[in-house]
Design a protein around this motif. Structure first.
Motif, PDB file in Angstrom:
ATOM      1  N   ASN A   1       0.818  -1.216   0.000  1.00 13.85           N
ATOM      2  CA  ASN A   1       0.000   0.000   0.000  1.00 13.85           C
ATOM      3  C   ASN A   1       0.856   1.273   0.000  1.00 13.85           C
ATOM      4  O   ASN A   1       0.415   2.327  -0.464  1.00 13.85           O
ATOM      5  N   ILE A   2       2.084   1.188   0.503  1.00 10.99           N
ATOM      6  CA  ILE A   2       2.975   2.359   0.445  1.00 10.99           C
ATOM      7  C   ILE A   2       3.186   2.723  -1.025  1.00 10.99           C
ATOM      8  O   ILE A   2       3.017   3.868  -1.445  1.00 10.99           O
ATOM      9  N   LEU A   3       3.528   1.721  -1.813  1.00  9.27           N
ATOM     10  CA  LEU A   3       3.763   1.957  -3.239  1.00  9.27           C
ATOM     11  C   LEU A   3       2.482   2.429  -3.922  1.00  9.27           C
ATOM     12  O   LEU A   3       2.502   3.353  -4.735  1.00  9.27           O
ATOM     13  N   PHE A   4       1.395   1.757  -3.573  1.00  9.58           N
ATOM     14  CA  PHE A   4       0.137   2.074  -4.242  1.00  9.58           C
ATOM     15  C   PHE A   4      -0.264   3.521  -3.971  1.00  9.58           C
ATOM     16  O   PHE A   4      -0.576   4.285  -4.881  1.00  9.58           O
ATOM     17  N   THR A   5      -0.215   3.912  -2.704  1.00  9.44           N
ATOM     18  CA  THR A   5      -0.628   5.275  -2.347  1.00  9.44           C
ATOM     19  C   THR A   5       0.270   6.299  -3.032  1.00  9.44           C
ATOM     20  O   THR A   5      -0.201   7.316  -3.551  1.00  9.44           O
TER      21      THR A   5
ATOM     22  N   ASN B   1      -1.627   8.207  -6.918  1.00 10.88           N
ATOM     23  CA  ASN B   1      -2.061   9.600  -6.760  1.00 10.88           C
ATOM     24  C   ASN B   1      -0.997  10.506  -7.354  1.00 10.88           C
ATOM     25  O   ASN B   1       0.188  10.207  -7.249  1.00 10.88           O
ATOM     26  N   ALA B   2      -1.449  11.632  -7.903  1.00 12.61           N
ATOM     27  CA  ALA B   2      -0.462  12.589  -8.414  1.00 12.61           C
ATOM     28  C   ALA B   2      -0.011  13.551  -7.307  1.00 12.61           C
ATOM     29  O   ALA B   2       0.947  14.289  -7.458  1.00 12.61           O
ATOM     30  N   THR B   3      -0.725  13.525  -6.181  1.00 10.85           N
ATOM     31  CA  THR B   3      -0.497  14.514  -5.120  1.00 10.85           C
ATOM     32  C   THR B   3       0.851  14.394  -4.415  1.00 10.85           C
ATOM     33  O   THR B   3       1.440  15.397  -4.023  1.00 10.85           O
ATOM     34  N   PHE B   4       1.298  13.174  -4.206  1.00 11.73           N
ATOM     35  CA  PHE B   4       2.472  13.016  -3.344  1.00 11.73           C
ATOM     36  C   PHE B   4       3.795  13.224  -4.075  1.00 11.73           C
ATOM     37  O   PHE B   4       4.731  13.775  -3.525  1.00 11.73           O
ATOM     38  N   GLU B   5       3.849  12.783  -5.306  1.00  7.88           N
ATOM     39  CA  GLU B   5       5.134  12.766  -6.005  1.00  7.88           C
ATOM     40  C   GLU B   5       5.824  14.139  -6.067  1.00  7.88           C
ATOM     41  O   GLU B   5       7.027  14.236  -5.829  1.00  7.88           O
ATOM     42  N   PRO B   6       5.090  15.251  -6.317  1.00  7.27           N
ATOM     43  CA  PRO B   6       5.786  16.546  -6.409  1.00  7.27           C
ATOM     44  C   PRO B   6       6.470  16.984  -5.111  1.00  7.27           C
ATOM     45  O   PRO B   6       7.403  17.774  -5.144  1.00  7.27           O
ATOM     46  N   ILE B   7       5.992  16.487  -3.963  1.00  2.00           N
ATOM     47  CA  ILE B   7       6.599  16.920  -2.693  1.00  2.00           C
ATOM     48  C   ILE B   7       7.481  15.835  -2.081  1.00  2.00           C
ATOM     49  O   ILE B   7       7.987  15.992  -0.975  1.00  2.00           O
ATOM     50  N   TRP B   8       7.661  14.744  -2.800  1.00  2.00           N
ATOM     51  CA  TRP B   8       8.373  13.584  -2.247  1.00  2.00           C
ATOM     52  C   TRP B   8       9.865  13.679  -2.561  1.00  2.00           C
ATOM     53  O   TRP B   8      10.415  12.880  -3.305  1.00  2.00           O
TER      54      TRP B   8
ATOM     55  N   SER C   1      10.494   1.054  -0.722  1.00  2.00           N
ATOM     56  CA  SER C   1       9.123   1.354  -1.166  1.00  2.00           C
ATOM     57  C   SER C   1       8.779   2.820  -0.935  1.00  2.00           C
ATOM     58  O   SER C   1       8.067   3.439  -1.723  1.00  2.00           O
ATOM     59  N   LEU C   2       9.313   3.379   0.148  1.00  2.00           N
ATOM     60  CA  LEU C   2       9.014   4.771   0.474  1.00  2.00           C
ATOM     61  C   LEU C   2       9.722   5.760  -0.438  1.00  2.00           C
ATOM     62  O   LEU C   2       9.254   6.880  -0.626  1.00  2.00           O
ATOM     63  N   THR C   3      10.904   5.377  -0.947  1.00  3.48           N
ATOM     64  CA  THR C   3      11.754   6.388  -1.580  1.00  3.48           C
ATOM     65  C   THR C   3      12.092   6.116  -3.047  1.00  3.48           C
ATOM     66  O   THR C   3      12.705   6.971  -3.689  1.00  3.48           O
ATOM     67  N   MET C   4      11.718   4.953  -3.571  1.00  2.00           N
ATOM     68  CA  MET C   4      12.089   4.640  -4.963  1.00  2.00           C
ATOM     69  C   MET C   4      11.413   5.597  -5.947  1.00  2.00           C
ATOM     70  O   MET C   4      10.399   6.212  -5.637  1.00  2.00           O
ATOM     71  N   ASP C   5      11.987   5.669  -7.122  1.00  2.00           N
ATOM     72  CA  ASP C   5      11.370   6.451  -8.190  1.00  2.00           C
ATOM     73  C   ASP C   5      10.151   5.703  -8.738  1.00  2.00           C
ATOM     74  O   ASP C   5      10.058   4.482  -8.604  1.00  2.00           O
ATOM     75  N   PRO C   6       9.247   6.413  -9.384  1.00  5.53           N
ATOM     76  CA  PRO C   6       8.075   5.733  -9.951  1.00  5.53           C
ATOM     77  C   PRO C   6       8.480   4.702 -10.994  1.00  5.53           C
ATOM     78  O   PRO C   6       9.398   4.966 -11.784  1.00  5.53           O
TER      79      PRO C   6
END
Ligand code: BG6
Length: 461
Positions: free
Chosen positions: A180-184, A188-195, A240-245
């Motif tokens: 679910n970490i990866l899925f979330t 969503n497009a929301t998290f990637e810009p601030i990750w 899972s928390l930090t990998m690239d898409p």
């Protein structure tokens, strides 16, 4: 159907009388028979002087203890599928018997739920007896004891099995909340810009257990917390928390991204780690007197990538801590200026992924407290909260391996990167500090986090 996708038609598990079989494998097999119609022969192998009836009794005790119904039709079916081969793994007769028990199975799966020192002897006996032909091999963690031994082990297994047929278990990958970490993140497009380093202040991952090493003293004293969980489960959560898409459609996309992330994690040095041992550990049966093996480890990591450069990452794990909770928190930076003159602005926003016992994803935000003054409070928006993961990870993983699906297994290059990260801090190269059971480890762990703290101690839901 290609051969790669052919379902395995027999499941063999070595270490059938052991602890892992009791706690995880029998309940998983029961689940596979009950929920997924597994109907192949299931052959347990061990050196215990047992017969099939004892193995069946062990299966019944195990399933009963883990909440299954041993009077159900599924359990009776499982008993009918069980076979047992007893003897020393060095003895070719054991493997001749196994070959016989396999009958006309064309694509057996062999699961090595045994200590890694036995992997090579079993693999070579499987090959000599003809049991390895067209077979899949599932190997338990820890895969080796360090980077060199893991590499040597891979070389040995590669002699007898093709890499596509080797499934390296890290059961955290079979956990719903880890997926679910990866899925979330990527649904969503929301998290990637601030990750990334522009918005993230630090990351903390805690895997706490409120019990000791129990009856696993002999195993644990050869491992310690770094080999047992940090090198594998915790680094998988980090990946899972930090990998690239993932990109493209190939089935290796996710594992490729994880591998490149782990390759960018800086090798830990002795300054990056604090080890601890709980008072009383030495009295556990199987533990050597004067043992310096750690039951607690805290580490500070860094990822050498444009996305994460300079973001401190803290990982902490231990036995006999105050709670049994696994959780990761991505903490955001504070706003660039204090707009409301709050004397003490505690929170700075975060995303929290609780992995167990409950499954929670929460977004931490600071909001205004009602009233005349512009002061705030830290609140959490719970995005999801579920009582716990549904399918046990071993059921998920063994079912996948029987079908030849390898996405939730770790890979040779990933295991190698994980060992490289911890290789220089293994063994007795740093002091081991004592801590009292029921505390958050030795005080020295506080110094490790220093200005990037405090440690976020997970609280029961
Ligand atoms: C195992 C470790 O891999 O994971 C154990 O050997 C640890 O020491 C266990 O307790 C934790 O797994 P889970 O699924 O209970 O969090």
């Amino acid at each position: 159907m290609t051969e790669a996708n052919t379902n395995s038609d027999a499941l063999v598990f070595f270490g059938a009388t052991g602890d892992l079989a009791y706690k995880q494998i029998f309940p998983a097999l029961y689940g596979l028979v009950r929920d997924e119609g597994l109907s192949t022969p299931i052959i347990g192998v061990a050196k215990q002087g047992w017969g099939l009836d004892q193995l069946k009794q062990r299966a019944a005790d195990s399933v009963k203890e883990h909440g299954g119904d041993i009077n159900s039709a599924a359990f009776k079916k499982l008993l009918g599928q069980l076979r047992y081969v007893d003897g020393d793994y060095n003895d070719p007769k054991v493997f001749a018997e196994l070959r016989k028990q396999l009958g006309d199975a064309q694509r057996p799966l062999h699961y090595l739920a045994i200590p890694p020192v036995l992997f090579s002897v079993v693999a070579s006996q499987l090959a000599k007896s003809g049991c390895a032909k067209n077979a899949r091999l599932v190997v338990e963690k820890p895969f080796g004891r360090d980077r060199a031994s893991a590499d040597a082990l891979s070389r040995i297994l590669d002699e007898y099995f093709s890499e596509d047929d080797i499934f390296r278990i890290d059961h955290y990958l079979g956990k719903e909340p880890v997926q679910n970490i990866l899925f979330t993140r990527f649904a969503n497009a929301t998290f990637e810009p601030i990750w990334n380093r522009n918005y993230v202040r630090s990351i903390q991952i805690t895997m706490a257990e409120n019990f000791g090493v129990q009856d696993r003293g002999a195993f644990y004293d050869e491992a310690g917390a770094i080999r047992d969980v940090l090198q594998n489960h915790m680094l998988q959560i980090l990946a899972s928390l930090t990998m690239d898409p993932p990109t493209g459609q190939q089935h290796e996309a996710i594992r490729d991204r994880k591998a490149s992330l782990l390759k960018a994690v800086r090798t830990l040095t002795t300054n990056d780690v604090v080890r601890g041992q709980y008072d009383g550990y030495e009295n556990v049966p199987g533990v050597h007197p004067g043992s310096t093996v750690e039951t607690f480890a805290a580490a500070r990591l860094e990822i050498d990538s444009w996305r994460w450069a300079g973001v401190p990452i803290f990982i902490r794990t231990g036995k006999c801590l105050p709670v049994s909770i696994a959780e990761a928190v991505v903490q955001f930076k504070k706003p660039p200026r204090e707009a409301f003159g709050e004397i003490e602005s505690v929170g700075c926003g975060h995303v929290r992924f609780r992995i167990q016992p409950d499954v929670t994803i929460a977004l931490g935000t600071r909001v205004k407290v009602p009233g005349d003054r512009m002061i705030g409070d830290d609140v959490e928006l719970i995005l999801t909260r579920q009582p716990g993961a549904d399918k046990p990870p071993y059921q998920r993983l063994l079912g996948d391996a029987m079908r030849g699906i390898d996405e939730l297994f770790t890979r040779e290059d990933i295991v190698d990167a994980e060992w490289r990260i911890v290789d220089d801090i293994l063994g007795n190269v740093t002091p081991v500090y004592r801590y009292k059971p029921g505390t958050w480890g030795p005080d020295e762990a506080m110094q490790l986090i220093a200005g990037d703290g405090p440690w976020l101690n997970p609280k029961p839901a």
